[in-house]
Scaffold this motif. Structure first.
Motif, mmCIF file in Angstrom:
data_model
loop_
_atom_site.group_PDB
_atom_site.id
_atom_site.type_symbol
_atom_site.label_atom_id
_atom_site.label_comp_id
_atom_site.label_asym_id
_atom_site.label_seq_id
_atom_site.Cartn_x
_atom_site.Cartn_y
_atom_site.Cartn_z
ATOM 1 N N ARG A 15 34.299 48.294 30.603
ATOM 2 C CA ARG A 15 34.994 46.391 30.825
ATOM 3 C C ARG A 15 36.367 47.318 31.324
ATOM 4 O O ARG A 15 36.900 46.296 32.276
ATOM 5 N N ALA A 16 37.119 47.820 29.976
ATOM 6 C CA ALA A 16 38.173 48.173 31.002
ATOM 7 C C ALA A 16 38.145 48.972 32.260
ATOM 8 O O ALA A 16 39.280 49.079 32.973
ATOM 9 N N TRP A 19 38.160 45.645 35.074
ATOM 10 C CA TRP A 19 39.240 45.058 34.999
ATOM 11 C C TRP A 19 39.967 46.165 35.786
ATOM 12 O O TRP A 19 40.952 45.485 36.313
ATOM 13 N N SER A 20 39.814 47.641 36.082
ATOM 14 C CA SER A 20 41.057 47.615 36.021
ATOM 15 C C SER A 20 40.882 47.614 37.568
ATOM 16 O O SER A 20 41.148 48.054 38.696
ATOM 17 N N THR A 21 39.376 48.404 37.936
ATOM 18 C CA THR A 21 39.036 48.010 39.630
ATOM 19 C C THR A 21 39.460 46.408 40.289
ATOM 20 O O THR A 21 39.720 46.264 40.940
ATOM 21 N N VAL A 22 38.717 45.648 39.148
ATOM 22 C CA VAL A 22 40.053 43.941 39.416
ATOM 23 C C VAL A 22 41.078 44.616 40.203
ATOM 24 O O VAL A 22 41.449 43.522 41.144
ATOM 25 N N VAL A 23 41.706 44.711 39.525
ATOM 26 C CA VAL A 23 43.355 44.916 39.172
ATOM 27 C C VAL A 23 43.299 45.547 40.917
ATOM 28 O O VAL A 23 44.516 45.994 41.684
ATOM 29 N N VAL A 287 31.679 46.545 39.510
ATOM 30 C CA VAL A 287 32.458 45.737 38.110
ATOM 31 C C VAL A 287 31.103 45.045 37.873
ATOM 32 O O VAL A 287 31.040 44.909 36.909
ATOM 33 N N GLU A 292 32.100 37.090 33.860
ATOM 34 C CA GLU A 292 34.054 37.238 33.655
ATOM 35 C C GLU A 292 34.961 37.669 34.639
ATOM 36 O O GLU A 292 35.583 37.816 34.765
ATOM 37 N N ILE A 293 33.872 39.076 34.984
ATOM 38 C CA ILE A 293 34.621 40.099 36.191
ATOM 39 C C ILE A 293 34.609 39.663 37.449
ATOM 40 O O ILE A 293 34.649 39.757 38.102
ATOM 41 N N ALA A 296 36.032 36.987 39.312
ATOM 42 C CA ALA A 296 37.238 37.450 40.242
ATOM 43 C C ALA A 296 37.288 38.690 40.810
ATOM 44 O O ALA A 296 38.114 38.235 41.916
ATOM 45 N N ALA A 297 36.332 39.645 41.035
ATOM 46 C CA ALA A 297 36.158 40.192 41.751
ATOM 47 C C ALA A 297 35.366 40.079 43.190
ATOM 48 O O ALA A 297 35.833 40.723 44.102
#
Length: 340
Positions: A15-16, A19-23, A287, A292-293, A296-297
């Motif tokens: 998950r981390a 989410w870092s990929t989304v950032v 992702v 949930e992720i 956004a991606a």
């Protein structure tokens, strides 16, 4: 217990990483946004852009940046995100990796209404600025409603297979009607219709940004709140019901959200294809499939793709939709080959 803790730690790391990929995608949107502000027939250096944003640019630089480029780039961000989210929703509820808003006739329905308006209106330039967006959205919503109505049965509601098959049939019928109508247009009308159908970002002033922004502000949080529901629906009808999901109600709500997202984007951005297909696929590769992720991606991927395509479009004087198609068609063929 040890196995559970190892699995939990591994899941947390995944998950981390996601989410870092989304950032990273969000930062990429910013980079492409800045590059797009610098690019065009009249090039503005990063220093010129910075000075103009702070109010120290020349009158010409302010006109280029604030009246021509920024509205178009913001529209690209919103439309790219909207199309990609709509595609992600449809791929989730139909469990079809090749689904996009065109699958349920949204793009075709919007296009048909625009062509009808162009055919019946003697002068397009004399029309109120919000007429075409309103008609395009109405056509998209009507096409989505028709597909849902034809796919619905009292015995089991709307099945995924019927929804896909009916969507393909309705889209084919509407596309045939569009071809017939375009043959009856005069040269001026045909030029406008061809440009719109090619996916040119035509709503490129702040009025259209303000028209689209409320739709995105309401629909994107709603879709994000439905991420867990999409996870359940992706498991299949029987498992979804077994897990307590109200299958038909949730599918209808998500379908309405996808139609509203795609319809509002078509209304402002034109008939742009493939963003709803490519965006979610790229995001899923980056992702994973947890919505949930993934949502956004997908939105960020769609924004990056459309900003980049529109930047190339402004340089090459080619409709944005054609640039997206040049990128999307080979990828679509690749997906078909993999599915086979």
């Amino acid at each position: 217990m040890a196995a559970k803790s190892i699995y939990a730690a591994s899941d947390t790391r995944r998950r981390a990483k996601a989410w870092s990929t989304v950032v990273g995608l969000a930062l990429l949107v910013v980079v492409v946004f800045v590059v797009s502000m610098n690019t065009g027939y009249i090039r503005l250096s990063p220093l010129d852009v910075g000075k103009t944003l702070l109010g120290f640019g020349t009158e010409k630089q302010s006109l280029i940046l604030f009246q021509f480029r920024l509205p178009r780039i913001v529209i690209s961000v919103l439309v790219g995100a909207g199309f990609a989210l709509a595609g992600c929703i449809l791929q989730g509820i139909t469990r079809n990796p090749l689904a996009d808003p065109g699958l349920i006739g949204v793009n075709s329905g919007a296009s048909l209404m625009v062509i009808l308006f162009v055919a019946l209106r003697p002068s397009i330039s004399a029309s109120p600025p919000y007429t075409l967006p309103f008609l395009a959205f109405f056509g998209a919503a009507a096409a989505g409603a028709l597909v849902y109505f034809l796919a619905y049965k009292k015995s089991d509601g709307v099945s995924v297979l019927r929804l896909v098959l009916v969507g393909i049939a309705v889209q084919a019928g509407i596309s045939a009607a569009i071809i017939v109508l375009t043959q009856r247009l005069n040269p001026e009308q045909y030029q406008f219709a061809a440009t719109w159908l090619a996916g040119s970002l035509w709503g490129v002033n702040w009025k259209f940004v303000l028209t689209l922004l409320p739709w995105m502000a309401v629909l994107i949080p709603f879709v994000m709140a439905k991420a867990r529901t999409l996870n359940v629906l992706s498991l299949g009808d029987h498992l979804s019901v077994g897990l307590g999901a109200r299958l038909q109600r949730e599918r209808l709500l998500l379908l309405l959200a996808a139609v509203a997202l795609a319809g509002s984007c078509v209304a402002v951005g034109g008939a742009i294809s493939f963003i709803g297909l490519i965006g979610p696929h790229l995001a899923r590769r980056l992702v994973g499939s947890r919505h949930e992720i993934l949502l956004a991606a997908s939105a960020l991927s769609g924004s990056v793709l459309l900003i980049a395509a529109d930047t190339i479009s402004r340089i090459s004087d080619t409709p944005t939709g054609m640039i997206v198609a040049i990128i999307g068609a080979p990828y679509f063929i690749y997906l078909l080959a993999r599915a086979r």
